[in-house]
Design an enzyme around this catalytic site. Structure first.
Site, PDB file in Angstrom:
ATOM      1  N   SER A 231      -2.199  -5.674  -0.846  1.00  0.00           N
ATOM      2  CA  SER A 231      -3.425  -5.360  -1.587  1.00  0.00           C
ATOM      3  C   SER A 231      -3.235  -5.132  -3.081  1.00  0.00           C
ATOM      4  CB  SER A 231      -4.106  -4.126  -0.980  1.00  0.00           C
ATOM      5  OG  SER A 231      -3.307  -2.975  -1.116  1.00  0.00           O
ATOM      6  N   LYS A 276      -9.578   4.110  -2.053  1.00  0.00           N
ATOM      7  CA  LYS A 276      -8.948   3.702  -3.307  1.00  0.00           C
ATOM      8  C   LYS A 276      -9.828   4.044  -4.506  1.00  0.00           C
ATOM      9  CE  LYS A 276      -5.955   0.289  -1.202  1.00  0.00           C
ATOM     10  NZ  LYS A 276      -5.441  -1.092  -1.160  1.00  0.00           N
TER      11      LYS A 276
END
Length: 338
Positions: A231, A276
């Site tokens: 990611s 996040k």
């Protein structure tokens, strides 16, 4: 005395239960980590601001972690089967994540150096086995982490050529795989089998990833030993490109983000976007680059927007479909004033 005994028993049970793991994983917001200290392009340019990758913290759930996750809006509970493949051990899962990180780094380097107009060469070494599917012919003959360097004495220049060769064969055909583990080579004969009764596709039952070394000038070092998964690809590529470029794309801002990166520059969806966003906000990021997925209604970008609104952050969420989208946005940013 009776109360002391009960207290002692309760303490022992409490301690013991912390080592009993439920069939779940718990994820929670991790950190936003500056990339300049962990990526070094030889002779690269400095930056006024920073690019930051964002992480989540993931671990097996005991009773207490499960309860705390239920009470925390930005912790998530995941059944084991959603995280690990069938019969995959924790060690195999970790190895798979690290190999995915290596692939992400290679793609990020390729994208950044191409954008900078610099040449790229590959030394292709084979494919890594990331997973062995139970009940398929490879079970018991290949293991996670094996590097397959030849089939029937032939070497290939990409995993696509590898897959095409296997797919060109028929069910029941026997192929000889040359595998290498910790420097030791061995040959194993494996017969091909259909993946299921409704499919015409044949194989041996592994998932794989290219094992290739990218060669570039100027040279680059990336210290990512503690990071797994794909990611961070987008943010890796931006940090590398920024060090290759005279113009500082950060413009003095703290720029966080997430998203996989493919060799053609496409930015892909990731998991845990809400967590996040929380991590980036806590780190004081000015902007967050999120995968837009060509405007899909449930894209990472749309989820990130909602989370940003919920936590009332001043951080601006920016949609990106490609690496070029991100670069264009950054090039058009005005320089940050103190």
């Amino acid at each position: 005395m009776r109360k002391i005994q009960l207290l002692l028993i309760f303490t022992i049970l409490l301690f013991a239960s912390s080592f009993y793991y439920l069939p779940y994983y718990v994820s929670k917001p991790g950190m936003a980590k500056e990339l300049e200290p962990i990526i070094e392009v030889d002779g690269g340019y400095d930056e006024e601001g920073s690019f930051m990758l964002t992480t989540i913290r993931m671990g097996r759930a005991n009773v207490y972690a499960y309860i705390l996750a239920k009470l925390d809006e930005y912790s998530e509970i995941h059944p084991v089967e959603d995280i690990r493949a069938e019969n995959e051990t924790d060690e195999e899962y970790t190895m798979r994540q690290l190999h995915m990180m290596d692939t992400s780094k290679t793609s990020a380097i390729e994208v950044a150096y191409k954008k900078a107009g610099l040449p790229i060469e590959y030394d292709y070494k084979g494919v890594y086995v990331l997973q062995v599917i139970p009940g398929m012919p490879a079970e018991g003959k290949l293991t996670v982490g094996d590097r397959i360097i030849e089939i029937d004495g032939q070497r290939f220049s990409s995993s696509k050529e590898f897959i095409d060769y296997v797919s060109s064969k028929q069910e029941g055909d026997q192929l000889t795989f040359t595998a290498e583990t910790d420097g030791s080579k061995r040959e194993v004969d494996i017969k091909l089998q259909k993946f299921d009764e409704t499919s015409e596709r044949v194989g041996i039952g592994i998932s794989l990833v290219d094992d290739k070394e990218i060669k570039v000038q100027p040279s680059i070092e990336m210290d990512t030993d503690e990071i797994g998964g794909p990611s961070a690809g987008l943010m890796f590529s931006l940090e590398i490109y920024n060090q290759l470029s005279k113009t500082d794309l950060t413009k003095g801002y703290a720029i966080a983000g997430t998203g996989t990166i493919s060799t053609d520059g496409t930015v892909g969806r990731i998991g845990g976007i809400e967590q996040k966003i929380v991590a980036a906000d806590k780190a004081g990021a000015d902007y967050f680059l999120a995968p837009n997925e060509e405007g899909a209604a449930d894209s990472n970008y749309q989820i990130a927007l909602k989370t940003a609104k919920d936590i009332k952050t001043s951080m601006e969420i920016i949609p990106v479909n490609t690496f070029d989208d991100a670069v264009e946005f950054l090039e058009n940013l005005p320089a940050k004033t103190s």
